[in-house]
Motif scaffolding. Structure first.
Motif, PDB file in Angstrom:
ATOM      1  N   GLU A 237      18.733 -36.263   7.591  1.00 40.39           N
ATOM      2  CA  GLU A 237      19.221 -35.139   8.429  1.00 40.39           C
ATOM      3  C   GLU A 237      17.887 -34.846   9.124  1.00 40.39           C
ATOM      4  O   GLU A 237      17.978 -34.486  10.327  1.00 40.39           O
ATOM      5  N   ARG A 240      17.139 -37.307  11.887  1.00 41.70           N
ATOM      6  CA  ARG A 240      17.761 -37.240  12.979  1.00 41.70           C
ATOM      7  C   ARG A 240      17.565 -35.770  13.996  1.00 41.70           C
ATOM      8  O   ARG A 240      17.740 -35.955  15.059  1.00 41.70           O
ATOM      9  N   GLU A 255      26.424 -27.279  19.160  1.00 40.08           N
ATOM     10  CA  GLU A 255      27.355 -28.296  18.265  1.00 40.08           C
ATOM     11  C   GLU A 255      27.287 -27.797  16.905  1.00 40.08           C
ATOM     12  O   GLU A 255      28.455 -27.795  16.236  1.00 40.08           O
ATOM     13  N   TYR A 256      26.184 -27.541  16.317  1.00 37.03           N
ATOM     14  CA  TYR A 256      25.959 -27.179  14.892  1.00 37.03           C
ATOM     15  C   TYR A 256      26.721 -25.973  14.683  1.00 37.03           C
ATOM     16  O   TYR A 256      27.500 -25.689  13.320  1.00 37.03           O
ATOM     17  N   THR A 445      34.200 -32.985  17.660  1.00 35.66           N
ATOM     18  CA  THR A 445      34.339 -34.063  16.665  1.00 35.66           C
ATOM     19  C   THR A 445      35.288 -35.058  17.161  1.00 35.66           C
ATOM     20  O   THR A 445      35.993 -34.902  18.182  1.00 35.66           O
ATOM     21  N   SER A 491      31.382 -43.002  12.332  1.00 36.03           N
ATOM     22  CA  SER A 491      30.621 -41.893  12.951  1.00 36.03           C
ATOM     23  C   SER A 491      31.122 -40.574  12.974  1.00 36.03           C
ATOM     24  O   SER A 491      30.277 -39.597  12.795  1.00 36.03           O
ATOM     25  N   ARG A 494      30.858 -39.251   9.567  1.00 35.95           N
ATOM     26  CA  ARG A 494      29.666 -39.090   9.042  1.00 35.95           C
ATOM     27  C   ARG A 494      29.356 -37.614   9.795  1.00 35.95           C
ATOM     28  O   ARG A 494      28.726 -36.777   9.085  1.00 35.95           O
ATOM     29  N   HIS A 495      29.442 -37.345  10.921  1.00 35.66           N
ATOM     30  CA  HIS A 495      29.147 -36.350  11.869  1.00 35.66           C
ATOM     31  C   HIS A 495      30.038 -35.045  10.936  1.00 35.66           C
ATOM     32  O   HIS A 495      29.296 -33.830  10.538  1.00 35.66           O
ATOM     33  N   PHE A 548      25.076 -42.307  14.037  1.00 37.34           N
ATOM     34  CA  PHE A 548      24.863 -40.840  14.047  1.00 37.34           C
ATOM     35  C   PHE A 548      23.654 -40.409  13.685  1.00 37.34           C
ATOM     36  O   PHE A 548      22.743 -39.366  14.414  1.00 37.34           O
ATOM     37  N   TYR A 549      22.696 -41.030  12.934  1.00 38.88           N
ATOM     38  CA  TYR A 549      21.478 -40.574  12.375  1.00 38.88           C
ATOM     39  C   TYR A 549      20.407 -41.050  13.486  1.00 38.88           C
ATOM     40  O   TYR A 549      19.330 -40.246  13.851  1.00 38.88           O
ATOM     41  N   ASP A 552      21.831 -40.617  17.634  1.00 39.59           N
ATOM     42  CA  ASP A 552      22.491 -39.517  18.043  1.00 39.59           C
ATOM     43  C   ASP A 552      23.854 -39.307  18.858  1.00 39.59           C
ATOM     44  O   ASP A 552      24.146 -38.805  19.917  1.00 39.59           O
ATOM     45  N   ASN A 554      27.865 -39.393  19.008  1.00 41.85           N
ATOM     46  CA  ASN A 554      28.902 -38.557  18.452  1.00 41.85           C
ATOM     47  C   ASN A 554      30.211 -38.726  19.384  1.00 41.85           C
ATOM     48  O   ASN A 554      30.261 -38.254  20.334  1.00 41.85           O
TER      49      ASN A 554
END
Length: 572
Positions: A237, A240, A255-256, A445, A491, A494-495, A548-549, A552, A554
């Motif tokens: 993480e 990433r 996003e987070y 998502t 992916s 995983r996200h 994903f990692y 980047d 998504n």
């Protein structure tokens, strides 16, 4: 917030020159707020000043800690006092007038929606007055360092101007809060994210002075930098996150924040259990001219006893073919059908949110336009909602692909495994129904059903699987489309797992392999195909991990697989 008693906690150590002005401003502007001063045995008479003011203002209280330098102890004492006396929310602020009481109203307002509110000196620019440049630079760089180690979208980790909801304080072990000020602030923020509480930064202006004496020693600052690693994110993480140094950081924050601060539920998550439900159906479409008529016709001919379909809302997300025209033809003949246009394609999650804004039924049903529901499907989806603990129900997808090719075998095998896995641990996909308590889902998502599962599960409701709720779909027909789909799903999962800690049952490899062993037909052809499928799925998950990692990537807006269109319904 007339139904609660807020408390302001002010840890003090030799603040005789400031504390009276702060307390008088609070009692003047916030008569509904109590104040607790936790004094660290000040030698300048701070305690005597507070005791004198407490005689004139009953909302002022004071307790003493034995020795200075233990900010965490002051927090522990203050938090325990708040819990014992039923305060909610609880605001912490400094006693040197660097934190102005004028912002208390902003904290109280934000606490309606958030469990931890942070007064930030660095969100949307620098908001510090009176500091020398070197001190400001060191503080800013230190917070950036913490951000990249914890992988949290926060600009100010060490601010002590905060607001905590009671439910958060009840969840954590207060006795484990560290004594050092900066470590304690970082620790509390880490605990909030770890338990999936809602966190929000709000801006305030920090008013310091160039000659102000910091009560945090150099030893404590160095210790803080070491202790940050106790709360670090997994190394993958962190790697990433560092990629965002070269990318748009604001997108990461947005996003987070959307994932870790899930939307409030409609009616605070309350709902009525009924024998007969009003149903809103949402159909998500993008260039579905080959299948949209079949999809809508199948919905029109649903046979229901447990409810009625009140509305069918088709969200066309930037369609450029005849999809919109076909839907309008249906709408002219059936008042339940309405077309919602999105001018450009923004992803399925965005389309679902447009539907959720308008859905008015007790139960909402989501269906992709490239599927066809059998005539009893909606009825079977609604039946489990007779049980109040059920919040979401998944249908039973049945692919129409030919089984004689390798890709056809893979499509059927995966849905067969999905079916048997869902019988043990419900997993929703393709067509789902859930109680109308979800206001929106994260727009970034790529696995919308799984995101809804996470929201419903967090609300304390259970998932169910309606094995007789059949919905016909069509998997990819070419290996390229099949691999691209599996990689995208990997992916997306995983996200979802990395950001909110939710893992769908199909990610549990050991259970899947156990089912494979139980269901496998050991003919030479199927044994070979199964072996190849395992290799393909493993590689797709690996590539999804890299997407994903490392990249980047998504894929919440994904490339359409044209071979999945033109579905036909199977005999029931």
């Amino acid at each position: 917030m007339s139904d609660v008693r807020p408390l302001v906690i002010i840890p003090t150590w030799n603040e005789a020159g400031h504390i009276e002005a702060i307390l008088r401003e609070i009692v003047r502007d916030y008569p509904q707020v109590d104040v607790l001063v936790v004094d660290a045995s000040s030698e300048d008479g701070t305690g005597r000043i507070v005791e004198r003011l407490a005689k004139d203002f009953p909302q002022i209280h004071i307790i003493y800690q034995k020795e200075p330098g233990k900010f965490g102890e002051a927090l522990r004492m203050g938090f325990k006092y708040a819990l014992e006396h039923d305060y909610d929310p609880v605001i912490t602020m400094d006693g040197d007038q660097s934190h102005s009481p004028c912002y208390i109203k902003d904290f109280l307002q934000a606490s309606h929606k958030y469990d931890l509110v942070i007064g930030s000196r660095y969100i949307d620019g620098v908001r510090v007055e009176g500091w020398r440049f070197r001190k400001l630079l060191v503080s800013k760089l230190a917070n950036m360092f913490v951000s990249y180690i914890l992988v949290k979208p926060i600009w100010d980790f060490t601010s002590g101007f905060r607001c905590y909801r009671r439910r958060f304080l009840e969840k954590i072990n207060i006795d484990e809060i560290y004594n050092e000020a900066y470590i304690a602030q970082i620790q509390l923020l880490h605990l909030a994210y770890q338990s999936h509480f809602r966190v929000k930064e709000i801006p305030f202006i920090y008013r310091g002075t160039p000659l102000a004496f910091s009560k945090v020693s150099q030893h404590t600052r160095r210790k803080t930098l070491r202790y940050v690693f106790k709360f670090r994110a997994p190394w993958w993480e962190i790697f990433r996150h560092l990629v965002y140094l070269k990318r748009e950081y604001e997108r990461f924050v947005d996003e987070y924040d959307e994932f870790v601060n899930p939307p409030e539920l409609k009616n605070e998550g309350r709902f009525e259990v009924k024998d007969f439900y009003e149903i809103s159906v949402g159909v998500m479409a993008y260039n579905e001219e080959k299948n949209i008529a079949k999809c809508l016709y199948a919905l029109q001919r649903q046979k229901l006893k447990s409810g009625r379909i009140k509305e069918i809302l088709v969200v066309s997300s930037g369609s450029t073919d005849r999809t919109d025209a076909i839907v309008q033809q249906f709408a002219q003949k059936d008042a339940r059908i309405r077309l919602i246009r999105q001018a450009r394609r923004m992803g399925k999650a965005s389309a679902i949110n447009e539907f959720l804004k308008r859905a008015s039924g007790d139960i909402v049903v989501l269906e992709s336009a490239d599927t066809i529901a059998h005539e009893h499907t909606v009825e079977e989806l609604i039946k489990p909602f007779r049980h109040p603990e059920v919040g979401m129900v998944g249908a039973h997808p049945v692919p129409v692909n030919r089984k004689n090719s390798f890709v056809g075998f893979c499509v059927h095998k995966l849905w067969e495994l999905h079916h048997h896995m869902a019988l043990q641990s419900p997993k929703c996909g393709e067509m789902v129904a859930f109680r109308n308590i979800v206001t929106r889902i994260p727009r970034y998502t790529a696995v919308d059903e799984a995101a809804i599962e996470a929201i419903i599960s967090k609300a304390g409701l259970k998932l169910a699987y309606a094995s007789r709720a059949l919905v016909t779909n069509k998997g990819p027909e070419t290996f390229g489309d099949f691999f691209k789909q599996r990689r995208r799903i990997a992916s997306g999962h995983r996200h979802l797992k990395a950001l909110i800690g939710y893992e769908v049952t199909t990610l549990k490899t050991s259970k899947i392999l156990k089912l494979v062993w139980q269901l496998q037909r050991w003919t030479p052809r199927e044994t070979l195909f199964m072996f190849l499928l395992i290799l393909v799925e493993a590689f797709a998950r690996f590539m999804g991990l890299l997407d994903f990692y490392i990249r980047d990537k998504n894929p919440f807006i994904w490339d359409i697989s044209v071979t999945t269109k033109d579905v036909y319904i199977l005999d029931e």
